[in-house]
Motif scaffolding. Structure first.
Motif, short mmCIF file in Angstrom:
data_model
loop_
_atom_site.label_atom_id
_atom_site.label_comp_id
_atom_site.label_asym_id
_atom_site.label_seq_id
_atom_site.Cartn_x
_atom_site.Cartn_y
_atom_site.Cartn_z
N ILE A 35 -31.38 4.88 1.78
CA ILE A 35 -31.21 6.26 2.20
C ILE A 35 -32.07 6.54 3.42
N ASP A 36 -31.80 7.66 4.09
CA ASP A 36 -32.62 8.14 5.20
C ASP A 36 -32.74 7.14 6.35
N PRO A 37 -31.63 6.68 6.93
CA PRO A 37 -31.73 5.69 8.01
C PRO A 37 -32.23 6.27 9.32
N ALA A 38 -33.32 5.72 9.83
CA ALA A 38 -33.84 6.13 11.13
C ALA A 38 -32.97 5.59 12.25
N ALA A 39 -32.21 4.53 11.98
CA ALA A 39 -31.38 3.90 13.02
C ALA A 39 -30.30 4.84 13.53
N ALA A 40 -29.95 5.84 12.76
CA ALA A 40 -28.92 6.78 13.19
C ALA A 40 -29.42 7.71 14.29
N GLN A 41 -30.72 7.68 14.56
CA GLN A 41 -31.29 8.50 15.63
C GLN A 41 -31.05 7.80 16.96
N PRO A 42 -30.24 8.37 17.85
CA PRO A 42 -29.90 7.68 19.09
C PRO A 42 -31.04 7.59 20.10
N SER A 43 -31.95 8.54 20.10
CA SER A 43 -33.03 8.50 21.08
C SER A 43 -34.19 9.34 20.57
N GLY A 44 -35.22 9.43 21.39
CA GLY A 44 -36.38 10.21 21.01
C GLY A 44 -37.35 9.37 20.20
N PRO A 45 -38.33 10.02 19.58
CA PRO A 45 -39.33 9.28 18.80
C PRO A 45 -38.68 8.52 17.65
N VAL A 46 -39.26 7.40 17.30
CA VAL A 46 -38.77 6.60 16.17
C VAL A 46 -39.26 7.26 14.89
N PRO A 47 -38.34 7.79 14.07
CA PRO A 47 -38.76 8.42 12.82
C PRO A 47 -39.00 7.35 11.75
N ALA A 48 -40.13 6.69 11.82
CA ALA A 48 -40.41 5.58 10.92
C ALA A 48 -41.75 5.79 10.23
N THR A 49 -41.91 5.11 9.10
CA THR A 49 -43.18 5.10 8.40
C THR A 49 -43.98 3.94 8.96
N LEU A 50 -45.08 4.25 9.60
CA LEU A 50 -45.80 3.26 10.39
C LEU A 50 -46.32 2.08 9.60
#
Length: 151
Positions: A35-50
């Motif tokens: 669930i909650d794929p960050a890959a769907a974000q085309p640009s901008g900051p990477v919404p990831a858990t560091l």
């Protein structure tokens, strides 16, 4: 093809981007759903858990690292890193100073030192996931299948 375009055209993503235990759901029948794929974000900051994508990668290597870190956490009860390399996040390949700093960051206590029952094969897989840039999803899949098939 960008991850969002591939998702729209084929229904498949090239990578998730924010894999972590909280984003993996095991259904009652045993199937795993991400669930909650960050890959769907085309640009901008990477919404990831560091702690699971410490280099803020926007490629499948982010998922490989996250799987290795999750395996480490399962075997040891702790994360391999206490800090993330903020100054190098998103720039894993730059010059000698970056490589030396990342090699220091990517050093961690081997799983077997914290859990003597950790299988050596899994320890090698974790090492490859976290530290070898060329170790990709295909390599990980092959190594995990090989590990699971051993008697």
């Amino acid at each position: 093809m960008r991850a969002l375009e591939r998702l729209k055209s084929t229904g498949q993503m090239l990578f998730h981007g924010d894999l972590k235990p909280e984003n993996l759901v095991v259904k009652p029948q045993g199937t795993v759903v991400m669930i909650d794929p960050a890959a769907a974000q085309p640009s901008g900051p990477v919404p990831a858990t560091l702690h699971y994508n410490p280099l803020l990668l926007r490629e499948s290597k982010a998922d490989v690292m996250a799987i290795g870190i999750t395996l480490y956490e399962i075997l040891t009860g702790t994360l391999p890193f206490e800090q993330v390399p903020w100054e190098y996040a998103g720039n894993p390949a730059g010059g000698e100073t970056v490589r030396l700093s990342l090699s220091y960051f990517l050093s961690y206590v081997p799983a077997r030192e914290l859990n003597p029952n950790a299988p050596p094969e899994l320890e090698r897989i974790i090492y490859r996931c976290i530290t070898i840039p060329e170790y990709g999803l295909e390599h990980l899949r092959d190594d995990l299948v090989s590990f699971l098939r051993k008697p």
